[in-house]
Design an enzyme around this catalytic site. Structure first.
Site, PDB file in Angstrom:
ATOM      1  N   HIS A   1       0.826  -1.208   0.000  1.00 46.36           N
ATOM      2  CA  HIS A   1       0.000   0.000   0.000  1.00 46.36           C
ATOM      3  C   HIS A   1       0.866   1.267   0.000  1.00 46.36           C
ATOM      4  O   HIS A   1       0.731   2.137  -0.862  1.00 46.36           O
ATOM      5  CB  HIS A   1      -0.928  -0.011   1.221  1.00 46.36           C
ATOM      6  CG  HIS A   1      -1.856   1.173   1.300  1.00 46.36           C
ATOM      7  ND1 HIS A   1      -3.151   1.123   0.835  1.00 46.36           N
ATOM      8  CD2 HIS A   1      -1.684   2.434   1.763  1.00 46.36           C
ATOM      9  CE1 HIS A   1      -3.722   2.307   1.015  1.00 46.36           C
ATOM     10  NE2 HIS A   1      -2.853   3.126   1.589  1.00 46.36           N
ATOM     11  N   GLU A   2       1.779   1.323   0.959  1.00 47.35           N
ATOM     12  CA  GLU A   2       2.609   2.534   1.069  1.00 47.35           C
ATOM     13  C   GLU A   2       3.569   2.642  -0.120  1.00 47.35           C
ATOM     14  O   GLU A   2       3.892   3.750  -0.549  1.00 47.35           O
ATOM     15  CB  GLU A   2       3.352   2.568   2.404  1.00 47.35           C
ATOM     16  CG  GLU A   2       2.448   2.596   3.644  1.00 47.35           C
ATOM     17  CD  GLU A   2       1.425   3.728   3.675  1.00 47.35           C
ATOM     18  OE1 GLU A   2       1.712   4.822   3.176  1.00 47.35           O
ATOM     19  OE2 GLU A   2       0.305   3.486   4.193  1.00 47.35           O
TER      20      GLU A   2
ATOM     21  N   HIS B   1       1.829   4.646  -2.674  1.00 48.10           N
ATOM     22  CA  HIS B   1       1.922   6.094  -2.414  1.00 48.10           C
ATOM     23  C   HIS B   1       3.321   6.597  -2.790  1.00 48.10           C
ATOM     24  O   HIS B   1       3.484   7.668  -3.373  1.00 48.10           O
ATOM     25  CB  HIS B   1       1.694   6.389  -0.923  1.00 48.10           C
ATOM     26  CG  HIS B   1       0.261   6.318  -0.485  1.00 48.10           C
ATOM     27  ND1 HIS B   1      -0.741   7.084  -1.048  1.00 48.10           N
ATOM     28  CD2 HIS B   1      -0.338   5.577   0.496  1.00 48.10           C
ATOM     29  CE1 HIS B   1      -1.890   6.809  -0.431  1.00 48.10           C
ATOM     30  NE2 HIS B   1      -1.685   5.909   0.491  1.00 48.10           N
TER      31      HIS B   1
ATOM     32  N   GLU C   1      -4.876   7.674  -2.987  1.00 47.20           N
ATOM     33  CA  GLU C   1      -5.352   6.387  -2.489  1.00 47.20           C
ATOM     34  C   GLU C   1      -5.591   5.406  -3.647  1.00 47.20           C
ATOM     35  O   GLU C   1      -5.457   4.195  -3.481  1.00 47.20           O
ATOM     36  CB  GLU C   1      -6.638   6.626  -1.676  1.00 47.20           C
ATOM     37  CG  GLU C   1      -6.918   5.639  -0.580  1.00 47.20           C
ATOM     38  CD  GLU C   1      -5.816   5.488   0.468  1.00 47.20           C
ATOM     39  OE1 GLU C   1      -5.836   4.440   1.133  1.00 47.20           O
ATOM     40  OE2 GLU C   1      -4.930   6.364   0.628  1.00 47.20           O
TER      41      GLU C   1
HETATM   42 ZN    ZN Z   1      -3.142   5.229   1.901  1.00 49.25          ZN
END
Ligand code: ZN
Length: 497
Positions: free
Chosen positions: A265-266, A269, A295
Site C-alpha cells: 500500500h505505502e 503512495h 489512495e
Molecule cells: Zn493510503
C-alpha cells in the site's frame, strides 16, 4: 510591478514555501518514526513556530497583490505557472477568510477534542466526546460559510479533500454500491466461512518479513537510492521530491499479511511521489492530485496487484523460501484465498476489499445528516449501529468498536472519509483502461512492472497536482468517473473466489 519582477518574487516565495514544507515534513516523519517518546513537546513548539511563520509570510497584503497581479497577467505566464498561481490563490482564499483568532481557537479545540476522544474510546464513554463532535461540526460549518456562503457547507468540505466532488457525485457513487455490493456481502459472508486462513497467524520471523518488504519494492522497480522504509504503528508515506520519499510499514510476528499489504500500500503512495514530473520538484504542485487519487495508487498496488492470483503465484515461491516451515503445508492458491477472504468486521481499518467501502458509506451518510438534517449528536451511536446492521449485518457491542473507532472527527477532519472509497473505485477504472494497451495479467504473472508502472506514470503520476481528480480521470480514461468499474471488479472477484 512588472511581470519579470513578479515572476522573480513568486519564484522566491515558492522556494521559501518549499523549504518550510521540506523541513516540517522531515520533522514530522522523524517524530513518527525514530524520535524518542519525550521529544514531542519540543517538536510541537518548533512546528507551531514554523506554522506561525508560514502564515505571516504567505497571508499578507504583498502576497495578495502579487498573486492578483500574476492572475491579471496570466497570458504572459506559461502553463505550469498559471496552474501554480491558481493553486496559491485558492490556498490563500481558504486560509485568509478564517479570522486569525478563530483559527487559533480552533487549533486549541482540536487538541482538547482529540484528548477527549482518546479518553472516550478507552473508557467507552461516548457522552464525554459528544459535545466535541458537536463543536467540530459547528466550527467547520461556520468556517465553510466564511469561505463561500453561496455553496452548501458540506460540499465545500468535500471539495477540500476531493476537488470538484460534491454530495451529488458521492451520493451517486454510494447508491451504486448499495445496489450492487451490499447483496454480494450478504451472500458471500456465509459462503466463504470455509476458506482456510489459519496459517496467516503462525510465527513469521520479523527479519524475514523485513527482507520481504525490500524484495517487494525491488520487484516494483523502486530505486533504493530514492526511498527508505521505516516502521510505525500506523503506516504512512512522506513524499518530499523525486529523490526522497520515505514510507513506513509495521511488523507483527503473527500477522504476515499485515506487513505484506502495508508495504504494498505505502509503496503505491511512494511510487506516485517518485514519479512526479521533474519540473514539479520544489513546487506547490507536488503531492498528488487529491487524497482520492493518491489512495487510488496505493490501492492499485495493494489490492489490484498484491491481492491478485497472478501476483501471488509469482511471489509465492520466494515466500516459501523465506518461510519454509510456516508455509510448508500451504499452496499458493490457499494463500491467495486466505488474503482475500471476506468477513464482515466492525472495524474499518481491518476490513477486507469487499466490505471496506461500506464502512466509509456509513461515515459519509452520518456526516451528510449532520450537515443537512440537523440531527442531535446524542442520536449518532444509534444511527451508526443501525447502519452497520443494515449494510454489513452486524451490530457493534459498544461505542468503542462503533462510532468511537476513528480519530478523524476529533481533529475536525470532516469530508475526508469518502476519498478512501473513491480511491478504490478510481483504481478499478484505471486498470480497465490500462488493460486496453497493457497485457496486465500476463505482465504481473511474470513480475514485470515496466509497462504497468509506465502507464500509471504517464497517465496519472507525472502530473502531480496539475489537474483535478475529475480532469485527470477524463484525460486518462477518456470518460468521466464511473463507479461501474469498481462494482464489476468486486462482483467478478468475490463471486468466483
Ligand atoms: Zn493510503
Amino acid at each position: 510591478m512588472n511581470i519579470k519582477n513578479a515572476i522573480k518574487n513568486f519564484n522566491e516565495l515558492e522556494q521559501l514555501q518549499n523549504a518550510y514544507h521540506y523541513t516540517m515534513g522531515i520533522t514530522n516523519f522523524d517524530g513518527n518514526t525514530v524520535a524518542p517518546k519525550n521529544s514531542y513537546k519540543a517538536r510541537g513548539l518548533a512546528l507551531s513556530v514554523l506554522s506561525g511563520e508560514v502564515y505571516k509570510k504567505f497571508i499578507n497584503k504583498e502576497v495578495k497583490e502579487l498573486l492578483a497581479f500574476l492572475k491579471e497577467n496570466e497570458k504572459e505566464l506559461n502553463f505550469l505557472m498559471t496552474k501554480k498561481v491558481d493553486r496559491y490563490i485558492e490556498d490563500y482564499e481558504k486560509t485568509s477568510k478564517i479570522p486569525m483568532n478563530e483559527y487559533i481557537e480552533y487549533t486549541k479545540l482540536q487538541n482538547e477534542s482529540n484528548h477527549a476522544w482518546e479518553e472516550a474510546k478507552k473508557n467507552n464513554t461516548y457522552e464525554t466526546f459528544a459535545p466535541y463532535i458537536q463543536k467540530m461540526f459547528d466550527t467547520n460549518k461556520r468556517f465553510a460559510t466564511y469561505r463561500d456562503n453561496t455553496k452548501k457547507p458540506y460540499d465545500i468540505l468535500l471539495d477540500d479533500f476531493e476537488k470538484g466532488m460534491e454530495m451529488k457525485d458521492i451520493d451517486n457513487f454510494f447508491n451504486y454500491l448499495k445496489k450492487e455490493v451490499v447483496p454480494i456481502i450478504k451472500y458471500s459472508v456465509k459462503e466463504y466461512k470455509g476458506i482456510r486462513d489459519d496459517f496467516l497467524t503462525r510465527k513469521f520471523p520479523i527479519n524475514k518479513q523485513k527482507e520481504l518488504s525490500y524484495i517487494l519494492t525491488d520487484i516494483l522497480k523502486m530505486d533504493r537510492n530514492n526511498f527508505t522504509i521505516a516502521e510505525s504503528e500506523h503506516p504512512f508515506t512522506t513524499g518530499l521530491n523525486n529523490y526522497d520519499v520515505r514510507f513506513t510499514t509495521h511488523y507483527y510476528e503473527d500477522m504476515i499479511a499485515s506487513s505484506f499489504y502495508s508495504t504494498m500500500h505505502e509503496a503505491g503512495h511512494a511510487i506516485y511521489g517518485l514519479n512526479h514530473g521533474m519540473e514539479l520538484n520544489g513546487s506547490i504542485l507536488l503531492g498528488g492530485a487529491s487524497n482520492g487519487i493518491h489512495e487510488s495508487q496505493s490501492r492499485f498496488y495493494e489490492n489490484l496487484i498484491g491481492r491478485s492470483k497472478e501476483f501471488i503465484n509469482y511471489i509465492y515461491p520466494t515466500m516459501v523460501k523465506l518461510f519454509p516451515d510456516q508455509l510448508a503445508d500451504v499452496t499458493a492458491d490457499e494463500f491467495f484465498k486466505a488474503v482475500n477472504k471476506p468477513k464482515t468486521s466492525l472495524i474499518r481499518i481491518e476490513a477486507d476489499e469487499l466490505t471496506y467501502s461500506l464502512h466509509i458509506m456509513v461515515r459519509y451518510e452520518i456526516e451528510r445528516m449532520m450537515f443537512e438534517d440537523d440531527i442531535n449528536v446524542k442520536e449518532l451511536p444509534a444511527i451508526w449501529n443501525s447502519k452497520y446492521e443494515q449494510y454489513l449485518g452486524i451490530t457493534p457491542p459498544n461505542d468503542t468498536k462503533g462510532i468511537l473507532q476513528d480519530v478523524h472527527w476529533s481533529f475536525g477532519l470532516i469530508g475526508y472519509f469518502p476519498s478512501y472509497a473513491l480511491g478504490s473505485a478510481y483504481a478499478s477504472q484505471f486498470i480497465a483502461k490500462m488493460k486496453e494497451t497493457v497485457n496486465f495479467n500476463k505482465e504481473m504473472a511474470k513480475g514485470n512492472f515496466t509497462n504497468i508502472n509506465k502507464w500509471l506514470k504517464e497517465n496519472i503520476q507525472k502530473y502531480g497536482a496539475i489537474y483535478t481528480p475529475k480532469e485527470l480521470i477524463q484525460k486518462a480514461c477518456n470518460e468521466e468517473f464511473n463507479p461501474k468499474y469498481y462494482c464489476d471488479y468486486l462482483k467478478n472477484k468475490f463471486t468466483s473466489l
